[in-house]
Scaffold this motif. Structure first.
Motif, PDB file in Angstrom:
ATOM      1  N   SER A  30       0.951  -1.221  -0.122  1.00  0.00           N
ATOM      2  CA  SER A  30       0.123  -0.046   0.191  1.00  0.00           C
ATOM      3  C   SER A  30       0.953   1.227   0.052  1.00  0.00           C
ATOM      4  O   SER A  30       0.365   2.252  -0.761  1.00  0.00           O
ATOM      5  N   GLY A  31       1.959   1.373   0.753  1.00  0.00           N
ATOM      6  CA  GLY A  31       2.916   2.448   0.829  1.00  0.00           C
ATOM      7  C   GLY A  31       3.525   2.551  -0.362  1.00  0.00           C
ATOM      8  O   GLY A  31       3.540   3.485  -1.011  1.00  0.00           O
ATOM      9  N   GLY A  32       3.690   1.476  -1.266  1.00  0.00           N
ATOM     10  CA  GLY A  32       4.550   1.693  -2.458  1.00  0.00           C
ATOM     11  C   GLY A  32       3.443   2.246  -3.492  1.00  0.00           C
ATOM     12  O   GLY A  32       3.952   3.030  -4.414  1.00  0.00           O
ATOM     13  N   LEU A  33       2.425   1.746  -3.402  1.00  0.00           N
ATOM     14  CA  LEU A  33       1.334   2.034  -4.238  1.00  0.00           C
ATOM     15  C   LEU A  33       0.954   3.480  -4.138  1.00  0.00           C
ATOM     16  O   LEU A  33       0.995   4.357  -5.385  1.00  0.00           O
ATOM     17  N   LEU A  34       1.011   3.968  -2.896  1.00  0.00           N
ATOM     18  CA  LEU A  34       0.776   5.432  -2.722  1.00  0.00           C
ATOM     19  C   LEU A  34       2.134   6.334  -3.199  1.00  0.00           C
ATOM     20  O   LEU A  34       1.569   7.334  -3.666  1.00  0.00           O
ATOM     21  N   LEU A  35       3.050   5.725  -3.305  1.00  0.00           N
ATOM     22  CA  LEU A  35       4.159   6.616  -3.937  1.00  0.00           C
ATOM     23  C   LEU A  35       4.022   6.599  -5.472  1.00  0.00           C
ATOM     24  O   LEU A  35       4.266   7.786  -6.022  1.00  0.00           O
ATOM     25  N   LEU A  36       3.442   5.580  -5.934  1.00  0.00           N
ATOM     26  CA  LEU A  36       3.119   5.743  -7.472  1.00  0.00           C
ATOM     27  C   LEU A  36       1.996   6.619  -7.737  1.00  0.00           C
ATOM     28  O   LEU A  36       2.066   7.420  -8.598  1.00  0.00           O
ATOM     29  N   LEU A  37       1.089   6.512  -6.945  1.00  0.00           N
ATOM     30  CA  LEU A  37       0.051   7.667  -7.118  1.00  0.00           C
ATOM     31  C   LEU A  37       0.089   8.946  -7.002  1.00  0.00           C
ATOM     32  O   LEU A  37      -0.377   9.745  -7.592  1.00  0.00           O
ATOM     33  N   THR A  38       1.181   9.343  -5.924  1.00  0.00           N
ATOM     34  CA  THR A  38       1.411  10.607  -5.761  1.00  0.00           C
ATOM     35  C   THR A  38       2.560  11.171  -6.624  1.00  0.00           C
ATOM     36  O   THR A  38       3.065  12.182  -6.546  1.00  0.00           O
ATOM     37  N   GLY A  39       3.011  10.236  -7.511  1.00  0.00           N
ATOM     38  CA  GLY A  39       3.902  10.721  -8.360  1.00  0.00           C
ATOM     39  C   GLY A  39       5.411  10.777  -7.960  1.00  0.00           C
ATOM     40  O   GLY A  39       6.275  11.630  -8.545  1.00  0.00           O
TER      41      GLY A  39
END
Length: 433
Positions: A30-39
């Protein structure tokens, strides 16, 4: 903004991992995905640069090899034989499993070794009604300290050896093996002292049941036995010959796993073997690499490394010792593999500051990263694998409970490593010409 986001996501994810309220793989992913979503970084960067697919693939291949070999009963045989050899006594059993793990981690890699010995120790503790935690803790510490001794023992050593051509298999034995053996003895003494009350003599009825068992009867004599052991030994031999032929360790492991799956297809259901793979552990690694990749992307890890040079003003002694402690303490917070990956190019840049002999820095990094991995459950690959295997058998290792023992062991190890590094490598730099 990206720096704040990367640091915030990492810290929050780390807190949730420590709280253990949510599955650690879900938190990390989830943390990794959030880094992707926030660019903070792009998907291509995560896949191509930050996720260490070689480590993930190596773990997967060894899990497959072990899962198939386990069906032959050979691990149960080893477990019962070891327990009978020490007459079921808890302390000798602890020493025995520690020695086997340390030797295995030096000759193989520590991840492979814990995959082999954790099922053994879980079988033993269930059989003798002993608490599993002291033995699992011993396996983790022994694996990381034993793996420090050789080039192929721990992933950080492999990475350093690949980056610095003159640091060979023999070089690691000459330079890291002596302190590794010394620290292993110290660690074992400390653990026996700490767990002495839990390692008292067990019930004689359990010992009688153990001694009456025929360990040979647990081995299933079939073509699978010879196939699995032969290919496992061939894979291990491939690891040992890596410095000679320079064949990638992951490729060796994958070839071994695929070959065993093919030739054992009539006796083993491939889908059943894949179901035994610790997928939670593998996905946790992927998420962890993504989290640390965010720190790398925004320059946090690089700035930390460059700050070492700024603080020490180029002094070899101060640089090496600060590198030893920084890598040791920081490797307990993030996995030591991505940390070492970030540090290697930075150390190479130290040549531009006038440092002609970087060997003391390389040994400091190797010792710090490998020994520091004992600090937390996510400090080293072996820790994560052991935690996953234990949890699958309802023997969950608490993150905080592990830290209570792990951090003091790391501090003690780094103190002795400091003395070793100073007198062996740094004192000559301080001698007048």
């Amino acid at each position: 903004m990206a720096v704040v986001m990367a640091v915030a996501v990492f810290v929050v994810s780390y807190i949730f991992i420590m709280m253990e309220k949510i599955n650690r793989a879900l938190v990390a992913l989830s943390g990794g995905l959030l880094l992707l979503l926030t660019g903070v970084y792009q998907w291509e960067d995560a896949v191509q640069s930050y996720i260490d697919w070689q480590t993930v693939a190596l773990l997967f291949a060894m899990m497959v090899l072990v899962a198939i070999t386990k069906k032959t009963g050979v691990f149960t045989f080893v477990a019962i034989w070891l327990a009978k050899t020490v007459n079921g006594k808890p302390v000798p059993l602890l020493v025995g499993i520690a020695v086997l793990t340390a030797i295995g981690s030096a000759l193989l890699d520590n991840v492979t070794t814990v995959l082999l010995f954790v099922p053994v120790i879980l079988t033993l503790t269930d059989l003798l009604k002993l608490p599993a935690f002291p033995y699992l803790l011993t396996i983790i510490f022994s694996a990381n300290i034993g793996g420090t001794a050789t080039l192929i023992g721990d992933p950080p050593n492999i990475m350093i050896g690949q980056a610095v051509s003159h640091l060979t298999f023999v070089s690691f034995i000459q330079h890291t093996a002596p302190i590794s053996m010394f620290l292993f003895v110290i660690m074992l003494f400390v653990l026996i002292l700490l767990f002495r009350k839990q390692l008292r003599q067990i019930d004689h009825e359990h010992v009688k049941q153990l001694m009456a068992m025929d360990e040979v009867s647990y081995i299933k004599i079939s073509p699978l036995l010879y196939q699995s052991i032969s290919i496992l030994l061939l894979t291990i031999t491939g690891f040992l010959l890596h410095p000679v032929f320079h064949i990638d360790l992951t490729l060796i492991a994958l070839c071994g796993a695929l070959l065993l799956l093919i030739i054992s297809e009539k006796e083993v259901d491939t889908e059943a073997i894949f179901q035994q793979v610790e997928w939670v552990t593998l996905f946790f690694f992927i998420g962890l690499f993504m989290l640390v990749g965010g720190l790398e992307e925004v320059g946090v890890i690089d700035e930390l490394a460059r700050g070492i040079m700024w603080l020490t003003e180029g002094d070899m002694t101060n640089t090496a010792l600060l590198l030893l402690w920084t890598s040791g303490l920081f490797s307990g917070i993030v996995d030591n593999i991505p940390f070492v990956a970030a540090m290697i190019p930075v150390i190479k840049e130290f040549e531009t500051y006038g440092m002609s002999n970087l060997d003391p820095l390389w040994w400091s990094l190797a010792l710090g990263a490998c020994l520091g991995g004992n600090g937390t459950l996510i400090g080293a690959s072996a820790n994560v694998v052991v935690a996953g295997l234990a949890e699958s058998q309802n023997k969950r290792i608490s993150f905080m409970k592990f830290m209570v023992y792990g951090i003091p062991i790391v501090i003690l190890s780094l103190l002795f490593a400091t003395i070793y590094v100073y007198f062996r490598y740094l004192l000559p730099f301080e001698q007048p010409l």
